[in-house]
Design a protein around this motif. Structure first.
Motif, PDB file in Angstrom:
ATOM      1  N   THR A 108       0.830  -1.210   0.000  1.00 30.75           N
ATOM      2  CA  THR A 108       0.000   0.000   0.000  1.00 30.75           C
ATOM      3  C   THR A 108       0.866   1.262   0.000  1.00 30.75           C
ATOM      4  N   VAL A 109       1.963   1.233   0.766  1.00 27.95           N
ATOM      5  CA  VAL A 109       2.834   2.416   0.793  1.00 27.95           C
ATOM      6  C   VAL A 109       3.504   2.608  -0.571  1.00 27.95           C
ATOM      7  N   LEU A 110       3.851   1.492  -1.207  1.00 30.87           N
ATOM      8  CA  LEU A 110       4.447   1.574  -2.541  1.00 30.87           C
ATOM      9  C   LEU A 110       3.451   2.184  -3.538  1.00 30.87           C
ATOM     10  N   GLY A 111       2.191   1.792  -3.412  1.00 34.21           N
ATOM     11  CA  GLY A 111       1.153   2.365  -4.268  1.00 34.21           C
ATOM     12  C   GLY A 111       1.055   3.870  -4.085  1.00 34.21           C
ATOM     13  N   ASP A 112       1.072   4.315  -2.829  1.00 28.10           N
ATOM     14  CA  ASP A 112       1.027   5.754  -2.557  1.00 28.10           C
ATOM     15  C   ASP A 112       2.276   6.454  -3.090  1.00 28.10           C
ATOM     16  N   ALA A 113       3.422   5.759  -3.001  1.00 27.24           N
ATOM     17  CA  ALA A 113       4.665   6.341  -3.523  1.00 27.24           C
ATOM     18  C   ALA A 113       4.563   6.550  -5.035  1.00 27.24           C
ATOM     19  N   ILE A 114       3.963   5.583  -5.724  1.00 25.28           N
ATOM     20  CA  ILE A 114       3.804   5.725  -7.176  1.00 25.28           C
ATOM     21  C   ILE A 114       2.908   6.919  -7.494  1.00 25.28           C
ATOM     22  N   HIS A 115       1.843   7.061  -6.709  1.00 28.72           N
ATOM     23  CA  HIS A 115       0.979   8.230  -6.915  1.00 28.72           C
ATOM     24  C   HIS A 115       1.737   9.532  -6.718  1.00 28.72           C
ATOM     25  N   PHE A 116       2.592   9.524  -5.707  1.00 27.14           N
ATOM     26  CA  PHE A 116       3.386  10.731  -5.476  1.00 27.14           C
ATOM     27  C   PHE A 116       4.281  11.023  -6.679  1.00 27.14           C
ATOM     28  N   LEU A 117       4.942   9.977  -7.179  1.00 28.35           N
ATOM     29  CA  LEU A 117       5.836  10.192  -8.332  1.00 28.35           C
ATOM     30  C   LEU A 117       5.069  10.751  -9.522  1.00 28.35           C
ATOM     31  N   LEU A 118       3.806  10.323  -9.659  1.00 38.28           N
ATOM     32  CA  LEU A 118       2.997  10.815 -10.774  1.00 38.28           C
ATOM     33  C   LEU A 118       2.627  12.291 -10.609  1.00 38.28           C
ATOM     34  N   THR A 119       2.800  12.823  -9.401  1.00 35.57           N
ATOM     35  CA  THR A 119       2.467  14.239  -9.206  1.00 35.57           C
ATOM     36  C   THR A 119       3.670  15.150  -9.506  1.00 35.57           C
ATOM     37  N   ILE A 120       4.853  14.547  -9.637  1.00 27.72           N
ATOM     38  CA  ILE A 120       6.036  15.387  -9.873  1.00 27.72           C
ATOM     39  C   ILE A 120       5.929  16.198 -11.180  1.00 27.72           C
ATOM     40  N   PRO A 121       5.393  15.632 -12.265  1.00 26.91           N
ATOM     41  CA  PRO A 121       5.191  16.466 -13.462  1.00 26.91           C
ATOM     42  C   PRO A 121       4.329  17.699 -13.195  1.00 26.91           C
ATOM     43  N   VAL A 122       3.363  17.575 -12.287  1.00 27.83           N
ATOM     44  CA  VAL A 122       2.515  18.722 -11.965  1.00 27.83           C
ATOM     45  C   VAL A 122       3.347  19.803 -11.276  1.00 27.83           C
ATOM     46  N   THR A 123       4.171  19.370 -10.321  1.00 28.07           N
ATOM     47  CA  THR A 123       5.069  20.314  -9.653  1.00 28.07           C
ATOM     48  C   THR A 123       5.958  21.012 -10.681  1.00 28.07           C
ATOM     49  N   LEU A 124       6.445  20.201 -11.610  1.00 25.80           N
ATOM     50  CA  LEU A 124       7.324  20.736 -12.653  1.00 25.80           C
ATOM     51  C   LEU A 124       6.609  21.817 -13.477  1.00 25.80           C
ATOM     52  N   LEU A 125       5.359  21.525 -13.842  1.00 23.36           N
ATOM     53  CA  LEU A 125       4.578  22.493 -14.628  1.00 23.36           C
ATOM     54  C   LEU A 125       4.391  23.803 -13.878  1.00 23.36           C
ATOM     55  N   VAL A 126       4.061  23.690 -12.590  1.00 26.17           N
ATOM     56  CA  VAL A 126       3.846  24.895 -11.788  1.00 26.17           C
ATOM     57  C   VAL A 126       5.149  25.695 -11.679  1.00 26.17           C
ATOM     58  N   LEU A 127       6.249  24.958 -11.518  1.00 22.15           N
ATOM     59  CA  LEU A 127       7.567  25.580 -11.430  1.00 22.15           C
ATOM     60  C   LEU A 127       7.861  26.384 -12.706  1.00 22.15           C
ATOM     61  N   LEU A 128       7.602  25.745 -13.862  1.00 20.99           N
ATOM     62  CA  LEU A 128       7.845  26.407 -15.154  1.00 20.99           C
ATOM     63  C   LEU A 128       6.924  27.597 -15.322  1.00 20.99           C
ATOM     64  N   TRP A 129       5.685  27.458 -14.881  1.00 25.92           N
ATOM     65  CA  TRP A 129       4.688  28.525 -14.949  1.00 25.92           C
ATOM     66  C   TRP A 129       5.201  29.793 -14.275  1.00 25.92           C
TER      67      TRP A 129
END
Lengths: 266, 243
Positions: free
Chosen positions: A117-138
């Motif tokens: 379950t923690v690994l599943g949550d970790a994968i979800h977190f990794l999938l949010t990094i592109p969003v952080t990246l977009l906001v950073l570029l913005w």
């Protein structure tokens, strides 16, 4: 009194455990995304929504500022790691209880449930990094090469921290069901006591000791520094690993002591 | 060769596991509480010693609550004894529940892999058996559908099909023989006969005494956590039916 059970099942080589974890993570992912149209969007939407809410309430209404960063960007950097931490530890208490039929009927290392379950949550977190990246570029900023060693390093620290904590609360909750509510309250309180929506620099110096005592503060601060400044702070990373090891040890000891009786009580 | 040995095994459960009076009352009456918790126990199994030889089929009978499932749980290793020892040699397939871990949102194929791995196979081993499992189940046309579209009989068939392809040394069966239609049941019995010829050890809990009589070499009759009688199926079953 001889209470030792000498059971010799088939050996469980590492390859089998890897398969077991893989299959359980796959199941969680498939189930989570199968019947919802927006799938991935939901796992990003929740922290994003709260980011907007905090920005409106604190940044716009209360005119709160973080020196050096646009406030929404600062919020995003802490919000996603926090979301992982909160959902893994918050889901911990029910992790064994929700798998009661497995624990009663199948023999396998029960901590694998928490790993997956923690690994599943970790994968979800990794999938949010592109969003952080977009906001950073913005906001006209760029990611740093230090993300390449930094992200795996911090993901590992957070995995160990969250796994240890979730394992402990999951184990205890089999015996004392009230823990579930306590954990939910505790996480909410911890959120406001951890520099997620504010930075350490706005906290008066005489209170810094409390932030130093907070076991998850170094981790969240390390994420913010890495994602916002591209700086992997060795002191914060060291402190994060220290508390990761502490969580892992405590979690494992609690689990070892309590797991023999799980099947009777879940 | 002895493959299962239980030596003077005790398993007791406290009757109350939760604080029924609330925290304040419980704290005020803490000595009472501790006394009642340690006194109010019952033995699910009381001083049980059983040995099972390789290739033997042992049936366990007895009224509800006599400790049959606890005994299987101990052999399967999902619970541990209070005292005494449990030794088991070889790969155990604990069929305490068909389709352990099945998820209703996943397809039949996905559930075969999930269940197979939970029961102790690696993914590669499941893949190698997939064709045989599918053929045995007779559910080819539905396996791409999610499990929630299956009838309960189909779910049981799928679970049983995975179970009989685990290649166990020891098969533990808890009341799960009669699944599916008569056609499928016949196939299950054929498969169990095949296991017996290959020298697989069986421990079977069932209320269907005809099944026990058909499959077992020896029967253990449990009552109130103690062994009342054990021996040839006909004799033990006759005594049990008279009681």
């Amino acid at each position: 009194m001889a209470t030792q059970a000498v059971v010799t099942p088939s050996a469980r080589p590492l390859a089998y455990l890897v398969d077991l974890i893989l299959v359980l993570v796959q199941k969680d992912m498939k189930v989570r995304y199968k019947s919802s149209w927006l799938g991935y969007a939901w796992s990003v939407a929740n922290p994003l929504l709260f980011t907007v809410v905090y920005y409106i309430a604190l940044g716009v209404f209360l005119r709160f500022e973080i020196p050096g960063y646009p406030y929404p960007l600062f919020l995003i950097a802490g919000q996603f790691p926090w979301q992982w931490l909160a959902s893994s530890i918050g889901g911990g208490p029910m992790a064994f209880i929700n798998n009661a039929s497995l624990i009663k009927k199948v023999r396998f290392p029960r901590n694998i449930i928490i790993v997956s379950t923690v690994l599943g949550d970790a994968i979800h977190f990794l999938l949010t990094i592109p969003v952080t990246l977009l906001v950073l570029l913005w906001y006209g900023r760029t990611p740093s090469w230090s993300w390449i060693p930094g992200i795996p390093l911090l993901v590992l620290a957070q995995f160990l921290t969250v796994y240890g904590a979730a394992l402990a609360v999951a184990s205890v909750n089999v015996f004392v069901r009230d823990l579930e509510r306590l954990v939910a309250l505790f996480i909410q309180a911890l959120f406001f006591l951890t520099p997620v929506i504010y930075s350490v620099h706005v906290v008066p110096v005489q209170y810094h000791v409390w932030i130093k005592l907070n076991p998850v503060a170094p981790l969240i601060r390390a994420w913010q520094k890495l994602l916002l400044d591209g700086y992997l702070d060795p002191l914060l990373v060291g402190a994060a690993y220290l508390s990761a090891v502490a969580c892992l040890v405590v979690g494992t000891l609690v689990y070892r002591a309590l797991s023999p009786r799980f099947a009777e009580l879940v | 060769m002895i493959v299962i040995r239980l030596d003077r095994v005790r398993k007791e459960y406290p009757r109350h596991r939760h604080l029924t009076r609330g925290l304040k009352q419980s704290l005020l009456h803490l000595p009472d509480l501790i006394r009642s918790m340690s006194a109010d126990r019952f033995f699910a199994l009381d001083d049980i010693s059983v040995e099972v030889q390789k290739g033997e089929a042992v049936g366990i009978i007895g009224a509800n609550g006599s400790g049959k499932s606890t005994l299987l749980g101990l052999i399967a290793g999902v619970i541990g004894p209070q005292s005494g020892t449990v030794e088991v040699r070889g790969r155990v397939a604990p069929l305490l529940e068909l389709g352990a871990g099945f998820h209703y949102e996943l397809t039949g194929y996905e559930n075969i892999v999930l269940n197979g791995v939970l029961m102790g196979l690696t993914r590669r081993e499941v893949a190698a058996r997939l064709e045989a499992i599918v053929a045995f189940s007779g559910l080819e046309s539905s396996l791409n559908e999610p499990l929630r579209t299956y009838s309960s009989g189909m779910v049981a068939r799928l679970g049983f099909s995975v179970a009989v392809h685990l290649d166990p040394d020891i098969l533990l069966i808890d009341e799960i023989l009669a699944v599916g239609d008569t056609h499928f049941q016949a196939r299950c019995y054929d498969r169990l006969d095949e296991f017996r010829r290959q020298g697989t050890t069986f421990v079977i809990v069932s209320h269907a005494l005809s099944e026990i009589r058909y499959l077992c070499d020896r029967v253990v009759w449990l009552a109130g956590g103690k062994i009342m009688m054990q021996g040839k199926p006909d004799e033990v079953i006759a005594a049990y039916e008279k009681s």
